[in-house]
Design an enzyme around this catalytic site. Structure first.
Site, short mmCIF file in Angstrom:
data_model
loop_
_atom_site.label_atom_id
_atom_site.label_comp_id
_atom_site.label_asym_id
_atom_site.label_seq_id
_atom_site.Cartn_x
_atom_site.Cartn_y
_atom_site.Cartn_z
N GLU A 94 -2.63 -52.47 -19.86
CA GLU A 94 -2.61 -51.50 -20.93
C GLU A 94 -3.87 -50.66 -20.95
O GLU A 94 -4.94 -51.09 -20.52
CB GLU A 94 -2.38 -52.18 -22.27
CG GLU A 94 -3.08 -53.50 -22.43
CD GLU A 94 -2.73 -54.15 -23.75
OE1 GLU A 94 -1.70 -54.83 -23.80
OE2 GLU A 94 -3.48 -53.95 -24.71
N CYS A 107 -9.74 -46.19 -22.86
CA CYS A 107 -10.15 -47.57 -22.68
C CYS A 107 -9.23 -48.14 -21.62
O CYS A 107 -8.02 -48.19 -21.82
CB CYS A 107 -9.99 -48.30 -24.02
SG CYS A 107 -10.25 -50.06 -23.91
N CYS A 114 -7.08 -62.21 -17.50
CA CYS A 114 -8.52 -62.47 -17.47
C CYS A 114 -8.72 -63.97 -17.38
O CYS A 114 -7.92 -64.75 -17.90
CB CYS A 114 -9.16 -61.94 -18.75
SG CYS A 114 -10.95 -62.14 -18.83
N CYS A 118 -12.02 -66.42 -23.59
CA CYS A 118 -12.53 -66.30 -24.97
C CYS A 118 -11.41 -66.63 -25.95
O CYS A 118 -10.28 -66.15 -25.80
CB CYS A 118 -13.06 -64.89 -25.23
SG CYS A 118 -14.41 -64.43 -24.12
N CYS A 121 -9.31 -63.79 -27.93
CA CYS A 121 -8.85 -62.62 -27.17
C CYS A 121 -7.44 -62.84 -26.63
O CYS A 121 -7.10 -63.92 -26.14
CB CYS A 121 -9.81 -62.36 -26.02
SG CYS A 121 -9.33 -60.95 -25.00
N GLY A 161 -9.28 -57.73 -19.00
CA GLY A 161 -10.06 -58.16 -17.84
C GLY A 161 -11.55 -58.15 -18.05
O GLY A 161 -12.06 -57.60 -19.02
N GLU A 162 -12.24 -58.80 -17.13
CA GLU A 162 -13.70 -58.84 -17.15
C GLU A 162 -14.18 -57.97 -15.97
O GLU A 162 -14.06 -58.37 -14.81
CB GLU A 162 -14.17 -60.29 -17.00
CG GLU A 162 -15.64 -60.48 -16.68
CD GLU A 162 -16.59 -59.71 -17.59
OE1 GLU A 162 -16.47 -59.79 -18.81
OE2 GLU A 162 -17.48 -59.01 -17.04
N ASN A 292 -9.84 -58.34 -34.54
CA ASN A 292 -8.40 -58.09 -34.60
C ASN A 292 -7.70 -59.43 -34.50
O ASN A 292 -7.83 -60.12 -33.50
CB ASN A 292 -7.97 -57.21 -33.43
CG ASN A 292 -8.38 -55.78 -33.63
OD1 ASN A 292 -7.92 -55.12 -34.55
ND2 ASN A 292 -9.27 -55.31 -32.78
N CYS A 335 -7.01 -55.21 -27.50
CA CYS A 335 -7.26 -56.45 -26.78
C CYS A 335 -6.02 -57.18 -26.27
O CYS A 335 -5.81 -58.34 -26.58
CB CYS A 335 -8.07 -57.38 -27.67
SG CYS A 335 -9.31 -56.56 -28.66
N1 SAH Z 1 -14.29 -58.82 -20.62
C1 SAH Z 1 -15.05 -57.75 -21.23
C2 SAH Z 1 -14.15 -56.71 -21.86
C3 SAH Z 1 -13.32 -57.30 -22.94
S1 SAH Z 1 -12.60 -56.37 -24.21
C4 SAH Z 1 -15.98 -58.33 -22.27
O1 SAH Z 1 -15.90 -59.51 -22.54
O2 SAH Z 1 -16.81 -57.61 -22.78
C5 SAH Z 1 -13.81 -55.57 -25.10
C6 SAH Z 1 -14.37 -56.26 -26.33
O3 SAH Z 1 -13.38 -56.68 -27.27
C7 SAH Z 1 -15.17 -57.49 -25.99
O4 SAH Z 1 -16.36 -57.44 -26.72
C8 SAH Z 1 -14.27 -58.59 -26.48
O5 SAH Z 1 -14.98 -59.78 -26.72
C9 SAH Z 1 -13.68 -57.97 -27.71
N2 SAH Z 1 -12.46 -58.61 -28.20
C10 SAH Z 1 -11.52 -59.30 -27.53
N3 SAH Z 1 -10.54 -59.72 -28.34
C11 SAH Z 1 -10.87 -59.28 -29.57
C12 SAH Z 1 -10.26 -59.39 -30.84
N4 SAH Z 1 -9.11 -60.03 -31.00
N5 SAH Z 1 -10.88 -58.80 -31.89
C13 SAH Z 1 -12.03 -58.14 -31.73
N6 SAH Z 1 -12.66 -58.00 -30.57
C14 SAH Z 1 -12.09 -58.58 -29.49
#
Ligand code: SAH
Length: 344
Positions: A94, A107, A114, A118, A121, A161-162, A292, A335
């Site tokens: 996405e 974005c 991934c 976390c 996420c 993804g990371e 979120n 996310c």
């Molecule tokens: N893997 C990368 C990119 C991830 S997405 C990273 O970890 O930074 C971008 C951001 O959204 C990251 O800071 C991630 O931790 C955050 N994120 C993921 N799920 C989320 C959620 N449900 N609510 C708020 N932020 C979230």
């Protein structure tokens, strides 16, 4: 049958070399690059200044096609659109398009799924399927420009993804999309977000890029960080901050810390004080993100007043901080949620 390569994976230089190999004049490579990376065509028919026989020979070896857009959702205000794309091998990623007063941001995703795990996420629920190629990251940008009919000026690698777990292709993507032979998007308008792969942060500092590095911190110390981020067992916050100091010294670029506010986990006032202490003396900025809530996850969003208090405490302690403006919440533009809903 051998899998075809993706034509978009090639830089201008590589296209020129390819033309020579194919017995053509090298400047044909420059022409080809303009079609592929500036006009962003997605079919050989659209290329008008190369001979049909050359296009046929190229087509035998290289794919040139859009990602298949299987779903688009537009927010009520129309300022956010979320795209679900299907890759040639039927994976889904996405991308989100956002219209701001200063230009359009996308974005994009860097991997299918991934493996960072976390707990809050949605992207990581089914693990990692595979990394995306630079061509597939470019395709997300090219396709969104075509589908919206508007130019993109900012790119954030904050989709699925990371990015630093797909290091080489992400760097290749950044160089290509910011190249004057491509879309020429300023590196200053490109943000890479990482959960904190420390060794890769050191590598990134050496690339000579002008991008913004965002680090997903989400905690003031290791103990709290380990509750939601498995990567915290591999790298400590001390190591992350050391790498950040090195990064700033080398690149002179301000680091952005992402901090998603999770009720009862990381949103206490004393935690803001602790975070501020760590950030002191580092050229950085903290971005608070109201969590979120993801249906499959138990983590809850902090109360608005806690988020405001947290911000105030950071400010009082001399830290630059903003609360992320929420866009596209009504369309699951957060996310990995759209893909999960689609595949369910
Ligand atoms: N893997 C990368 C990119 C991830 S997405 C990273 O970890 O930074 C971008 C951001 O959204 C990251 O800071 C991630 O931790 C955050 N994120 C993921 N799920 C989320 C959620 N449900 N609510 C708020 N932020 C979230």
């Amino acid at each position: 049958m051998m899998e075809k390569e993706d034509l978009r994976e090639l830089t201008e230089e590589e296209m020129c070399k390819l033309m020579e190999e194919m017995g053509e004049k090298p400047f044909r490579g420059k022409q080809l690059c303009q079609w592929v990376h500036q006009k962003c065509v997605s079919q050989y028919e659209e290329i008008t200044n190369l001979s049909q026989s050359l296009k046929d020979r190229l087509e035998e070896r290289f794919r040139l096609e859009n990602l298949d857009c299987v779903k688009v959702q537009t927010s009520v205000q129309g300022d956010t659109k979320k795209f679900l794309f299907e890759t040639f091998d039927h994976n889904h990623v996405e991308s989100v398009w956002m219209r701001y007063h200063h230009g359009n941001s996308v974005c994009i995703s860097s991997q299918v799924g991934c493996r960072m795990g976390c707990t809050f996420c949605a992207s990581t629920l089914y693990g990692l399927t595979r990394s995306l190629t630079a061509a597939e990251m470019l395709a997300q940008v090219y396709d969104i420009q075509r589908l919206t009919g508007e130019r993109v000026s900012n790119i954030i690698l904050m989709g699925m993804g990371e990015p630093l777990d797909n290091y080489n292709e992400v760097i290749r993507f950044i160089r290509m999309v910011s190249s004057s032979k491509g879309l020429n998007i300023s590196q200053r308008n490109i943000t890479v977000s990482t959960c904190g792969l420390v060794d890769k942060i050191y590598d990134l500092a050496e690339e000579g890029l002008q991008i913004t590095l965002a680090i997903s911190l989400h905690a003031p110390n290791d103990e709290i960080r380990r509750k939601t981020m498995p990567i915290a067992n591999r790298f400590s916050m001390e190591e992350i901050f050391e790498a950040c100091h090195g990064y700033v010294q080398k690149t002179k670029r301000r680091i952005s810390f992402e901090y998603s506010m999770i009720a009862g986990v990381n949103d206490g006032k004393e935690m803001a004080v602790e975070l501020a202490r760590r950030c002191k003396g580092l050229l950085c900025h903290v971005n608070l993100i109201p969590l979120n809530e993801v249906k499959e996850r138990t983590t809850k969003r902090s109360k608005e007043e806690n988020i405001k208090d947290f911000k105030l405490t950071l400010e009082k302690n001399g830290i630059n901080v903003t609360i992320r403006r929420e866009m596209g919440k009504d369309i699951d533009a957060a996310c990995g949620q759209l893909r999960n809903r689609y595949e369910a």
